[in-house]
Design a protein around this motif. Sequence first.
Motif, short mmCIF file in Angstrom:
data_model
loop_
_atom_site.label_atom_id
_atom_site.label_comp_id
_atom_site.label_asym_id
_atom_site.label_seq_id
_atom_site.Cartn_x
_atom_site.Cartn_y
_atom_site.Cartn_z
N ILE A 43 19.67 69.14 9.77
CA ILE A 43 20.46 68.70 10.93
C ILE A 43 21.90 69.21 10.81
O ILE A 43 22.48 69.71 11.79
N ALA A 44 22.47 69.10 9.62
CA ALA A 44 23.84 69.57 9.43
C ALA A 44 23.94 71.07 9.69
O ALA A 44 24.85 71.53 10.40
N THR A 45 23.01 71.84 9.12
CA THR A 45 23.04 73.29 9.31
C THR A 45 22.83 73.66 10.78
O THR A 45 23.53 74.54 11.31
N ALA A 46 21.88 72.99 11.44
CA ALA A 46 21.64 73.27 12.87
C ALA A 46 22.86 72.91 13.70
O ALA A 46 23.18 73.61 14.68
N ILE A 84 22.15 78.53 22.19
CA ILE A 84 22.62 77.14 22.23
C ILE A 84 21.46 76.21 22.57
O ILE A 84 21.28 75.15 21.94
N THR A 85 20.65 76.61 23.55
CA THR A 85 19.49 75.79 23.92
C THR A 85 18.50 75.68 22.77
O THR A 85 17.94 74.59 22.51
N VAL A 86 18.29 76.80 22.06
CA VAL A 86 17.39 76.78 20.90
C VAL A 86 17.88 75.78 19.86
O VAL A 86 17.11 74.97 19.34
N GLN A 87 19.17 75.81 19.55
CA GLN A 87 19.72 74.91 18.53
C GLN A 87 19.67 73.46 18.99
O GLN A 87 19.38 72.56 18.20
N ASN A 129 14.23 58.41 13.05
CA ASN A 129 13.18 58.83 13.99
C ASN A 129 12.38 60.05 13.57
O ASN A 129 11.36 60.33 14.22
N ASN A 130 12.79 60.78 12.54
CA ASN A 130 12.14 62.04 12.22
C ASN A 130 10.66 61.82 11.85
O ASN A 130 10.34 60.95 11.04
N TYR A 131 9.79 62.62 12.43
CA TYR A 131 8.36 62.43 12.23
C TYR A 131 7.89 62.89 10.85
O TYR A 131 6.94 62.32 10.30
N ASP A 132 8.53 63.89 10.28
CA ASP A 132 8.18 64.31 8.92
C ASP A 132 8.42 63.18 7.93
O ASP A 132 7.64 62.98 7.00
N ILE A 185 17.69 70.45 17.00
CA ILE A 185 18.30 69.17 16.62
C ILE A 185 17.55 68.01 17.26
O ILE A 185 17.35 66.96 16.63
N SER A 186 17.12 68.18 18.50
CA SER A 186 16.35 67.12 19.17
C SER A 186 15.06 66.83 18.41
O SER A 186 14.68 65.67 18.21
N LEU A 187 14.37 67.88 17.97
CA LEU A 187 13.14 67.70 17.20
C LEU A 187 13.42 67.03 15.87
O LEU A 187 12.69 66.11 15.46
N LEU A 188 14.48 67.46 15.19
CA LEU A 188 14.81 66.87 13.89
C LEU A 188 15.20 65.41 14.01
O LEU A 188 15.01 64.63 13.06
N THR A 189 15.77 65.02 15.15
CA THR A 189 16.17 63.62 15.34
C THR A 189 15.09 62.82 16.05
O THR A 189 15.32 61.66 16.42
#
Length: 456
Positions: free
Chosen positions: A165-168, A231-234, A75-78, A238-242
């Motif tokens: 994603i892994a780092t986040a 926590i919310t930031v992370q 799903n990632n837009y990039d 992750i939501s954006l990356l996925t």
Amino acid sequence: MMIKKYKIIAIILLLFLLPMGCMVGPKYKKPEQLKSNSYQNERNLDSLASVVNLKWFDLFNDDVLKDLITKGLQNNYDLKIAVTRIDQLRAQLGYSKTNLLPSFQYGATINSNEKNLTPSNVGANMSWEIDFWGRYRHENKAVQNELLATEEARKVVLSNIVSDIATAYFQLRNFDDQLEIAQHTLSTREKYYEIINQRFKSGYISEVDKAQIEQQVAIAEATIPNIKRQITVQENIISLLTGQLPSQIPRGKSNTELRIVSEIPLSIPSSLLENRPDVKAAELKYKASNERIGTAQAMRFPSFNLAAIAGFASADLSNLFLGSSYSQNASAGVTGPIFAFGRNKRRVEIYRKQAEELKFTYQKTYISAVNEVEQAIQNIKTYKEEWNARNRQVNAALINYKLSYERYDSGYVSYLEVLDVESNLFQAQLSLSQLSERQLSSMVQLYKALGGGWSP
């Protein structure tokens, strides 16, 4: 008549085959790189089996993390943007290839008035610019290299998605651990506040002890909202990356439970980094620019054109398709620059400098890749050493914390000493949690720097 036609066909075939050996322009020569057979810090890590062909899903032992990465790859837009760019260049390559082939057109004009200056006609024609000096072939090769570079750029995006994603996720689990530490610390401080407050009311201790514990309760309490924000930031990252709207991210194993491949071999020549997608992409862009020097040089020479036309023409519309109205013709032409005030020469120079710039970019990208590996190796070594020291500090602080409270309850020390010990324990636990995350993230960065396999 037949002999004449055969001569024309022979001339066309000759003109078609002759350009194969007439390409102008520089031949590509791979730039020299600074290389070594090992890395400066490789002695800092153990070397076992090769990791170059290890896939990312073999790197982690957390199914939740694997699912998040899989969703990101879908799903990632990039990544979608990168794929679209590849499709664009494929279309451009197909368009560019047509310049090597003849073009065919048709046309028709119908006039009912026989006195019209333009007679009725219908016919077809062919035009073909012979690529004698390799102008279009150079351009085709340039576009091919740009397409391959874009393919490599897609791999860069893909590796970034997996590592990001892994780092986040590791950072999210770190904040989860820190939140648990802060809540436990707050609970402990609140419990002792009740005890000390009762002692204060009973007159056993001074108000100083009560004020000190109140301050420590407030400090722990203020830490929790800050961690919740992180926590919310992370979770949003992750939501954006996925590729999904902001939502709560599922949790799997904690950072202390996570295991990651920790034995990465480094007794390999640094020249293998040339297989890194970003390094390959940089070289392919340089190749493309080098080909365009040939394109520019070819434009300084004459161009050769073939043309043919066949059809019917007649002032009388009723006689348009009679044999007497048929005619055909073939021709050849040449055009070329005479004097353009150095414009064509300057064009070649522009492409030479562009190629030189991309050559330096390629060499810089390669050296940067080596530096990234060296830094990642050092990060892993030092984070491991730091984690071991912090872990010893936490264990010692736990013992000291227990003994300090016992000494305070027995009246041997003031509560100020207890607060100092407890504060040191709190900070050490937070630091240890962060170091667990950094150890995991540094392994991912090393795997990425070595150009490991990111395709599922």
